[in-house]
Design an enzyme around this catalytic site. Structure first.
Site, PDB file in Angstrom:
ATOM      1  N   SER A 139       1.052  -1.029   0.137  1.00  0.00           N
ATOM      2  CA  SER A 139       0.396   0.098  -0.347  1.00  0.00           C
ATOM      3  C   SER A 139       0.470   1.089  -0.105  1.00  0.00           C
ATOM      4  O   SER A 139       1.760   1.436   0.334  1.00  0.00           O
ATOM      5  CB  SER A 139      -0.847   0.108   1.647  1.00  0.00           C
ATOM      6  OG  SER A 139      -1.639   1.029   1.290  1.00  0.00           O
ATOM      7  N   TYR A 153      -1.552  -1.199  10.235  1.00  0.00           N
ATOM      8  CA  TYR A 153      -1.565  -1.658   8.977  1.00  0.00           C
ATOM      9  C   TYR A 153       0.144  -1.154   9.047  1.00  0.00           C
ATOM     10  O   TYR A 153       0.630  -1.309   7.633  1.00  0.00           O
ATOM     11  CB  TYR A 153      -2.854  -0.664   8.409  1.00  0.00           C
ATOM     12  CG  TYR A 153      -3.090  -1.004   7.549  1.00  0.00           C
ATOM     13  CD1 TYR A 153      -3.685  -2.354   6.734  1.00  0.00           C
ATOM     14  CD2 TYR A 153      -2.262  -0.292   6.314  1.00  0.00           C
ATOM     15  CE1 TYR A 153      -4.375  -2.801   5.875  1.00  0.00           C
ATOM     16  CE2 TYR A 153      -3.150  -0.122   4.839  1.00  0.00           C
ATOM     17  CZ  TYR A 153      -3.491  -1.196   4.550  1.00  0.00           C
ATOM     18  OH  TYR A 153      -3.841  -1.948   2.964  1.00  0.00           O
TER      19      TYR A 153
HETATM   20  N1  LIG Z   1      -8.764  -0.496  -0.957  1.00  0.00           N
HETATM   21  C1  LIG Z   1      -7.617   0.215  -0.703  1.00  0.00           C
HETATM   22  O1  LIG Z   1      -7.789   1.314  -0.950  1.00  0.00           O
HETATM   23  C2  LIG Z   1      -6.041  -0.293  -0.481  1.00  0.00           C
HETATM   24  C3  LIG Z   1      -5.512   0.566  -0.849  1.00  0.00           C
HETATM   25  C4  LIG Z   1      -4.248  -0.033  -0.515  1.00  0.00           C
HETATM   26  C5  LIG Z   1      -3.912  -1.350  -0.221  1.00  0.00           C
HETATM   27  N2  LIG Z   1      -4.958  -2.612  -0.544  1.00  0.00           N
HETATM   28  C6  LIG Z   1      -4.642  -3.628  -0.356  1.00  0.00           C
HETATM   29  O2  LIG Z   1      -5.526  -4.435  -0.830  1.00  0.00           O
HETATM   30  C7  LIG Z   1      -5.622  -5.836  -0.095  1.00  0.00           C
HETATM   31  C8  LIG Z   1      -7.293  -5.960  -1.130  1.00  0.00           C
HETATM   32  O3  LIG Z   1      -7.887  -5.022  -0.532  1.00  0.00           O
HETATM   33  P1  LIG Z   1      -9.011  -4.799  -1.005  1.00  0.00           P
HETATM   34  O4  LIG Z   1      -9.440  -3.659  -0.670  1.00  0.00           O
HETATM   35  O5  LIG Z   1      -9.473  -5.790  -1.979  1.00  0.00           O
HETATM   36  O6  LIG Z   1      -9.710  -5.648   0.518  1.00  0.00           O
HETATM   37  P2  LIG Z   1     -11.394  -6.523   1.130  1.00  0.00           P
HETATM   38  O7  LIG Z   1     -11.660  -6.828   1.827  1.00  0.00           O
HETATM   39  O8  LIG Z   1     -12.145  -5.947  -0.890  1.00  0.00           O
HETATM   40  O9  LIG Z   1     -10.582  -8.161   0.193  1.00  0.00           O
HETATM   41  C9  LIG Z   1      -9.942  -8.635   1.347  1.00  0.00           C
HETATM   42  C10 LIG Z   1     -10.287 -10.226   0.757  1.00  0.00           C
HETATM   43  O10 LIG Z   1      -8.880 -11.180   2.077  1.00  0.00           O
HETATM   44  C11 LIG Z   1      -9.649 -12.016   2.511  1.00  0.00           C
HETATM   45  N3  LIG Z   1      -8.637 -12.473   4.116  1.00  0.00           N
HETATM   46  C12 LIG Z   1      -9.140 -11.085   5.179  1.00  0.00           C
HETATM   47  N4  LIG Z   1      -8.408 -11.850   6.014  1.00  0.00           N
HETATM   48  C13 LIG Z   1      -8.040 -13.051   5.107  1.00  0.00           C
HETATM   49  C14 LIG Z   1      -6.725 -14.321   5.853  1.00  0.00           C
HETATM   50  N5  LIG Z   1      -6.133 -14.360   7.265  1.00  0.00           N
HETATM   51  N6  LIG Z   1      -6.499 -15.223   4.952  1.00  0.00           N
HETATM   52  C15 LIG Z   1      -7.396 -15.115   3.721  1.00  0.00           C
HETATM   53  N7  LIG Z   1      -7.423 -14.114   2.935  1.00  0.00           N
HETATM   54  C16 LIG Z   1      -8.610 -13.364   3.693  1.00  0.00           C
HETATM   55  C17 LIG Z   1     -11.421 -11.456   3.087  1.00  0.00           C
HETATM   56  O11 LIG Z   1     -12.350 -12.735   3.139  1.00  0.00           O
HETATM   57  C18 LIG Z   1     -11.545 -10.447   1.602  1.00  0.00           C
HETATM   58  O12 LIG Z   1     -12.076 -11.482   0.681  1.00  0.00           O
HETATM   59  C19 LIG Z   1      -4.950  -5.704   1.154  1.00  0.00           C
HETATM   60  O13 LIG Z   1      -3.807  -6.293   1.348  1.00  0.00           O
HETATM   61  C20 LIG Z   1      -4.978  -4.288   1.202  1.00  0.00           C
HETATM   62  O14 LIG Z   1      -4.389  -3.674   2.467  1.00  0.00           O
HETATM   63  C21 LIG Z   1      -6.329  -2.141  -0.057  1.00  0.00           C
END
Ligand SMILES: NC(=O)c1ccc[n+]([C@@H]2O[C@H](COP(=O)([O-])OP(=O)(O)OC[C@H]3O[C@@H](n4cnc5c(N)ncnc54)[C@H](O)[C@@H]3O)[C@@H](O)[C@H]2O)c1
Length: 266
Positions: A139, A153
């Site tokens: 991120s 985080y």
């Molecule tokens: N959405 C944003 O703005 C953003 C920005 C920067 C980084 N990210 C990173 O991108 C990645 C995905 O984010 P997203 O927004 O698509 O999230 P999301 O919550 O839509 O999806 C995350 C998925 O991970 C699964 N998950 C959670 N904990 C888990 C575990 N212990 N084992 C296996 N699966 C697990 C959840 O069930 C979910 O399906 C994350 O690592 C997040 O930190 C997101």
């Protein structure tokens, strides 16, 4: 076991958001995809929607025994592994002063421990295939701080960038490339449901390229880092943030209008 698709990919957190978009993009790039998620129904849904060679697996990436078992099943089912996308991640919201210790521990275990477990467990399969690509979804919070989440985080995502560099160095020996992608604000269905139209517009104005990042934007970078077009990239991190990291925290177009009015341009 013969391998139908050109390459096999494992995507953690594949049941939602960026992970689900990545499953679709890798499948379109001729990959068989293992959709791994702690949420069994979500993994099943995405695998079914993707069709072809996509299969669902349930595992908590923070649980090493579950990760080992899942890797064994994936390599047996698909005959190998070429690509690992460490995408599963969670966040909690509190100040450092108020953070419950369980929140610290769980976020570090999932967001940093998870990628470590999956990467270490995948090394034998990647080596057996003559190399491979690992993409860690970090991120921009890992390069500055998280303004929505907590210090847990920020610390986990910074640690993931360090793990990326170190793993890239050690695993180059086997032709395994390790890179990270740093998304800016991504408009996932969850974010969309939790914010108002005005809030979303406010954030979009801060992004120099003028809109939220979509899960598909991040997925495209992951496909690039997984494939032959990035053959000489390793140990690097790539921002998919619409210029957020180079912005000055004010509405971009208003700022540039003032700047051009004062100094010429536009
Ligand atoms: N959405 C944003 O703005 C953003 C920005 C920067 C980084 N990210 C990173 O991108 C990645 C995905 O984010 P997203 O927004 O698509 O999230 P999301 O919550 O839509 O999806 C995350 C998925 O991970 C699964 N998950 C959670 N904990 C888990 C575990 N212990 N084992 C296996 N699966 C697990 C959840 O069930 C979910 O399906 C994350 O690592 C997040 O930190 C997101």
């Amino acid at each position: 076991m013969t391998r139908a698709a050109a390459r096999t990919a494992m995507v953690t957190g594949g049941g939602s958001g960026i992970g689900a978009a990545t499953v679709a993009a890798l499948a379109a790039d001729d990959c068989a995809v293992a959709v791994v998620d702690i949420d069994a129904a979500a993994a099943e849904r995405v695998a079914k929607e993707t069709g072809g060679d996509a299969r669902a697996y349930t595992a908590d990436v923070a649980n090493r025994a579950e990760v080992d078992r899942t890797l064994e099943r994936i390599t047996a089912d698909f005959g190998g592994l070429d690509i690992l996308v460490n995408n599963a991640g969670i966040g909690t919201v509190s100040t450092l002063e108020a953070m419950p210790i369980e929140d610290w521990t769980r976020v570090i275990e999932v967001n940093l421990g998870g990628p470590f477990h999956c990467l270490q467990a995948a090394i034998p399969a990647l080596k057996a295939g003559g190399g491979g690509a690992v993409v860690n979804v970090a991120s921009i919070a890992g390069k500055r701080i998280s303004y929505h989440g907590g210090a847990n985080y920020t610390a986990a995502k910074s640690g993931l960038l360090g793990l990326t560099r170190h793993a890239a160095f050690e695993l180059a020996l086997y032709g395994i490339r390790v890179n990270a992608v740093c998304p800016g604000p991504v408009l996932t269905p969850m974010v969309e449901a939790a914010t108002s139209e005005a809030e979303r517009q406010g954030t979009a104005q801060l992004v120099p390229l003028g809109r939220w990042i979509r899960p598909e934007d991040v997925a495209d970078m992951i496909v690039f880092l997984s494939g032959p077009a990035s053959a000489m990239c390793t140990g690097a991190s790539f921002d998919v943030d619409g210029g957020f990291m180079v912005s000055n925290g004010t509405p971009y177009r208003d700022y540039m209008a003032r700047r051009n009015a004062d100094f010429g341009g536009g």
